[in-house]
Every structure is written in C-alpha cells, then in structure tokens.
Design an enzyme around this catalytic site. Structure first.
Site, PDB file in Angstrom:
ATOM      1  N   ASP A  54     -53.297  45.329  -5.522  1.00 42.36           N
ATOM      2  CA  ASP A  54     -52.013  45.463  -4.845  1.00 42.36           C
ATOM      3  C   ASP A  54     -51.227  44.196  -5.200  1.00 42.36           C
ATOM      4  O   ASP A  54     -51.787  43.257  -5.773  1.00 42.36           O
ATOM      5  CB  ASP A  54     -52.249  45.570  -3.337  1.00 42.36           C
ATOM      6  CG  ASP A  54     -50.972  45.546  -2.534  1.00 42.36           C
ATOM      7  OD1 ASP A  54     -50.027  46.266  -2.912  1.00 42.36           O
ATOM      8  OD2 ASP A  54     -50.904  44.791  -1.546  1.00 42.36           O
ATOM      9  N   ASP A 102     -47.837  42.789  -3.122  1.00 41.49           N
ATOM     10  CA  ASP A 102     -47.276  42.108  -1.950  1.00 41.49           C
ATOM     11  C   ASP A 102     -48.351  41.828  -0.906  1.00 41.49           C
ATOM     12  O   ASP A 102     -48.981  42.749  -0.378  1.00 41.49           O
ATOM     13  CB  ASP A 102     -46.154  42.951  -1.331  1.00 41.49           C
ATOM     14  CG  ASP A 102     -44.930  43.019  -2.228  1.00 41.49           C
ATOM     15  OD1 ASP A 102     -44.309  41.978  -2.434  1.00 41.49           O
ATOM     16  OD2 ASP A 102     -44.636  44.116  -2.741  1.00 41.49           O
ATOM     17  N   ASP A 116     -54.661  44.219   0.846  1.00 38.79           N
ATOM     18  CA  ASP A 116     -54.534  43.322   1.993  1.00 38.79           C
ATOM     19  C   ASP A 116     -54.078  44.032   3.262  1.00 38.79           C
ATOM     20  O   ASP A 116     -54.093  43.435   4.338  1.00 38.79           O
ATOM     21  CB  ASP A 116     -53.518  42.218   1.680  1.00 38.79           C
ATOM     22  CG  ASP A 116     -52.110  42.760   1.609  1.00 38.79           C
ATOM     23  OD1 ASP A 116     -51.332  42.535   2.550  1.00 38.79           O
ATOM     24  OD2 ASP A 116     -51.788  43.455   0.638  1.00 38.79           O
TER      25      ASP A 116
END
Length: 223
Positions: A8, A10, A165
């Site tokens: 990922d 961001d 995250d």
C-alpha cells in the site's frame, strides 16, 4: 514461493495519513471546531466516504471550500517537509530487488498523487507495477486493486504477500485471498483489524523481509 510483494502507499510506505489528520485538526482548531475524526478514520485506506470540508463550509458559508482546501494544503505541506519513508521500507525494497522478487504498489489514491510522492521520495524505480484508483472500478476495501496486481504478474494469491496499514486495505487483501501483513502507523494502530491478517508488525524494523517471507511461506503450507 513468494514471487511478488505488494505495498500500500498512504500510511504504509509514507505516513501521509497522520500528516493529513494533523493538518485537518489544525485547520479545524483555527476555526474553533472539532474535527470529525471517527468518520475520517473509517475512511482511511479507501476513498473518502464523507466530505471533511463540509462542516467548515456549513459553519462559515462566506468562506469557499476552495479556500479551506488551500489552507489545509499549506498546513499539510508544512508537516511533510523533510519527511522520509516509514522505518524499514527502503530496506524491504532493497532486499526484494536483491532476491529477484517483483515489487508492486496498490493504492486507492490517484496515479498523479502516487507518482508525485514516489518521485519526491526517490523510490519509484523500485516498483515493477503500480496500480491506483485510476485503474479499477472499485477501490479498497474491495479486492479489485489486488486482483489486478495478481493478473498482471499471472500468479495465484499464495505467491504474493501484501503490506498494509489500515483495516480497509487489509480487508481488500483478505478478500483477494492474499496473505496480509499489517504495519499500522501512528494514526491507524488503535483501529480494529480483521482477525484473518497473517502477521502484525509495529514497524518493518521488527522483522527482516526474509523472516516475514519465511513466516508467510510456512503459514501458506498449513492452510
């Protein structure tokens, strides 16, 4: 054998999420309003499901949304100044390249956003394939982004591992049947994650990439 690792962006590669939150909180504080943090947190890793500027516009109709955006953007850039990728990220990227493992990025953000920051951070050359919201119909928590990565490399889900995250991002990985390692950041560490995540790290410094891949490989054999 793990052939592709998928990141990922961001909050995982670069902690834009924490900087975004701090910028919005400072903007709202200037206008003596409380930022709707619960709604914002629920949208992390996906497309925004609410308009974070709407409460400001409703309270101060004489100020345009564009003006609020400009203020927020300036605050955000101030928080970003001099920041680097999250701890351990570059080590993982280097190790993957050394091992001949392909590296992909799958993000709910736009390609222009991703390319800008990957270039700014000097790490865009590590990625063999980049998939963004521009490339799929549905972003996370739907699995479209991750399925597109699998299709690009012509591999099955157990030949990849995802690093995420956020709950929305990890759920997208799980729905694509790809093992997911979560590395929550300052903003997402208190959120509730699906119990099906394969492994949780506080930082990529917790374990070397080789250790993580060995763990996932063993876990795959037991499924």
């Amino acid at each position: 054998m793990i052939k592709v690792i998928i990141f990922d962006f961001d909050g995982l590669v670069f902690d834009t999420e924490t900087f975004e939150l701090e910028a919005f909180q400072k903007l709202y504080g200037k206008y003596k309003l409380d930022f709707p943090i619960d709604e914002w947190l629920n949208a992390i890793g996906s497309s925004l499901m609410f308009d974070p500027y709407e409460p400001l516009v409703m309270k101060f109709p004489a100020i345009s949304k564009d003006n609020f955006r400009t203020e927020r953007r300036k605050l955000y850039q101030e928080f970003l100044e001099g920041e680097s990728p999250r701890e351990g990220v570059v080590d993982y990227l280097r190790t993957a390249k050394q091992r001949g493992i392909k590296i992909a990025l799958a993000s709910s953000s736009t390609r222009s956003w991703i390319n800008y920051y990957l270039n700014k951070l000097g790490i865009i050359s590590y990625f063999d394939f980049i998939c963004t919201s521009d490339d799929v119909e549905n972003v996370k928590p739907e699995p479209d982004l991750y399925k597109k990565v699998l299709s690009n490399f012509e591999i099955n889900p157990r030949e990849a591992v995802v690093f995420e995250d956020s709950p929305n991002g990890s759920l997208a990985s799980i729905r694509a049947d790809i093992p997911c390692v979560i590395v929550p950041n300052k903003t997402t560490k208190s959120l509730l994650f699906d119990e099906r995540v394969a492994l949780r790290l506080n930082s990529m410094k917790d374990k070397k990439l080789d250790e993580v891949l060995e763990f996932i490989t063993i876990k795959n054999r037991s499924v």
